[in-house]
Write a protein that holds these residues in place. Structure first.
Motif, short mmCIF file in Angstrom:
data_model
loop_
_atom_site.label_atom_id
_atom_site.label_comp_id
_atom_site.label_asym_id
_atom_site.label_seq_id
_atom_site.Cartn_x
_atom_site.Cartn_y
_atom_site.Cartn_z
N GLY A 1 -1.95 -11.71 -4.49
CA GLY A 1 -0.50 -11.63 -4.32
C GLY A 1 -0.10 -10.83 -3.10
O GLY A 1 0.81 -11.23 -2.36
N TYR B 1 7.58 -19.04 -9.90
CA TYR B 1 6.13 -18.93 -10.11
C TYR B 1 5.45 -18.29 -8.90
O TYR B 1 4.60 -17.41 -9.05
CB TYR B 1 5.52 -20.30 -10.41
CG TYR B 1 4.07 -20.19 -10.82
CD1 TYR B 1 3.73 -19.78 -12.10
CD2 TYR B 1 3.04 -20.47 -9.93
CE1 TYR B 1 2.41 -19.65 -12.49
CE2 TYR B 1 1.72 -20.35 -10.31
CZ TYR B 1 1.41 -19.94 -11.59
OH TYR B 1 0.10 -19.81 -11.96
N ARG C 1 1.65 -10.91 -11.25
CA ARG C 1 1.96 -11.10 -12.66
C ARG C 1 1.31 -12.35 -13.23
O ARG C 1 1.19 -12.49 -14.43
CB ARG C 1 3.47 -11.20 -12.87
CG ARG C 1 4.27 -10.06 -12.33
CD ARG C 1 4.39 -8.97 -13.35
NE ARG C 1 5.03 -7.81 -12.78
CZ ARG C 1 6.11 -7.27 -13.28
NH1 ARG C 1 6.66 -7.77 -14.35
NH2 ARG C 1 6.62 -6.20 -12.71
N LYS C 2 0.96 -13.29 -12.36
CA LYS C 2 0.34 -14.54 -12.81
C LYS C 2 -1.00 -14.72 -12.12
O LYS C 2 -1.16 -14.38 -10.95
CB LYS C 2 1.23 -15.76 -12.47
CG LYS C 2 2.54 -15.80 -13.18
CD LYS C 2 2.35 -16.15 -14.63
CE LYS C 2 3.71 -16.25 -15.30
NZ LYS C 2 3.64 -16.40 -16.71
N GLU C 3 -1.94 -15.27 -12.86
CA GLU C 3 -3.27 -15.60 -12.36
C GLU C 3 -3.20 -17.06 -11.90
O GLU C 3 -3.17 -17.96 -12.72
CB GLU C 3 -4.27 -15.43 -13.50
CG GLU C 3 -5.70 -15.33 -13.12
CD GLU C 3 -6.10 -13.98 -12.59
OE1 GLU C 3 -6.64 -13.98 -11.47
OE2 GLU C 3 -5.90 -12.96 -13.26
N ALA C 4 -3.12 -17.29 -10.60
CA ALA C 4 -2.93 -18.63 -10.07
C ALA C 4 -4.24 -19.43 -10.08
O ALA C 4 -5.32 -18.87 -9.85
CB ALA C 4 -2.39 -18.56 -8.65
N SER C 5 -4.12 -20.72 -10.32
CA SER C 5 -5.28 -21.60 -10.28
C SER C 5 -5.69 -21.84 -8.83
O SER C 5 -4.93 -21.56 -7.90
CB SER C 5 -4.95 -22.94 -10.95
OG SER C 5 -4.00 -23.65 -10.17
N ARG D 1 -5.75 -10.77 -9.01
CA ARG D 1 -4.41 -11.34 -8.85
C ARG D 1 -3.51 -10.43 -8.03
O ARG D 1 -2.64 -10.92 -7.31
CB ARG D 1 -3.80 -11.66 -10.21
CG ARG D 1 -3.52 -10.46 -11.07
CD ARG D 1 -2.85 -10.87 -12.37
NE ARG D 1 -2.50 -9.70 -13.13
CZ ARG D 1 -3.00 -9.41 -14.31
NH1 ARG D 1 -3.85 -10.22 -14.88
NH2 ARG D 1 -2.64 -8.32 -14.93
N GLU E 1 6.00 -14.66 -9.04
CA GLU E 1 5.13 -14.02 -10.03
C GLU E 1 3.71 -13.86 -9.48
O GLU E 1 3.06 -12.84 -9.72
CB GLU E 1 5.10 -14.84 -11.32
CG GLU E 1 6.44 -14.89 -12.04
CD GLU E 1 6.67 -13.70 -12.92
OE1 GLU E 1 5.83 -13.42 -13.78
OE2 GLU E 1 7.70 -13.04 -12.72
N VAL E 2 3.24 -14.86 -8.75
CA VAL E 2 1.90 -14.79 -8.15
C VAL E 2 1.86 -13.67 -7.12
O VAL E 2 0.93 -12.86 -7.10
CB VAL E 2 1.49 -16.15 -7.54
CG1 VAL E 2 0.21 -16.01 -6.71
CG2 VAL E 2 1.29 -17.19 -8.63
#
Length: 142
Positions: A51, A78, A86-90, A47, A81-82
């Motif tokens: 990012g 969002y 910080r976020k695991e994106a689909s 991630r 965050e990606v």
């Protein structure tokens, strides 16, 4: 008045008592004076790499987070965050963000793989002198 029976419930501690080393164990060897053992290099997280690539592509195009988020039809917080890892994106989110930047999902993954190769090259040797394997192709793990 009624008399109450004493509470005889067993008490289970939340934390186990600190373990004491067995006296029969030999003490661990200490490094030579002034030398500390080298810590193994930390593997980068997927991630974080994704990012970094998304942010670099967006900034190279001189576009704002809001512009790319609107084009990708995802929320700006969002996407932020990606980009910050910080976020695991689909895969759907990654494909939408890549398309909003004018690149394909395969191109995005290829850029991430290049970034991973550069990161691995910086820490070319692991722990005890074992070379890091080099991968010529795209390596993905689910």
């Amino acid at each position: 008045m009624s008399e109450r029976a004493p509470n005889r419930a067993p008490v289970i501690p939340l934390r186990p008592p600190a373990a004491r080393p067995a006296p029969s164990r030999p003490a661990p060897e200490r490094p030579a004076q002034g030398r500390t053992p080298a810590a193994a290099p930390r593997e980068p997280l997927w991630r974080d790499l994704v990012g970094d690539v998304l942010r670099r592509e967006r900034q190279a195009q001189e576009r704002t987070l809001q512009d790319v988020a609107d084009a990708a039809r995802i929320s700006m917080p969002y996407l932020s965050e990606v980009e910050r890892g910080r976020k695991e994106a689909s895969s759907e989110i990654l494909a939408a963000a890549a398309q909003a930047l004018g690149i394909g999902l395969g191109d995005l993954l290829s850029l991430v793989q290049d970034e991973l190769a550069r990161t691995a090259a910086r820490g070319a040797v692991r722990g005890r002198g074992t070379p890091v394997p080099r991968h010529g192709g795209l390596c993905l793990a689910a």
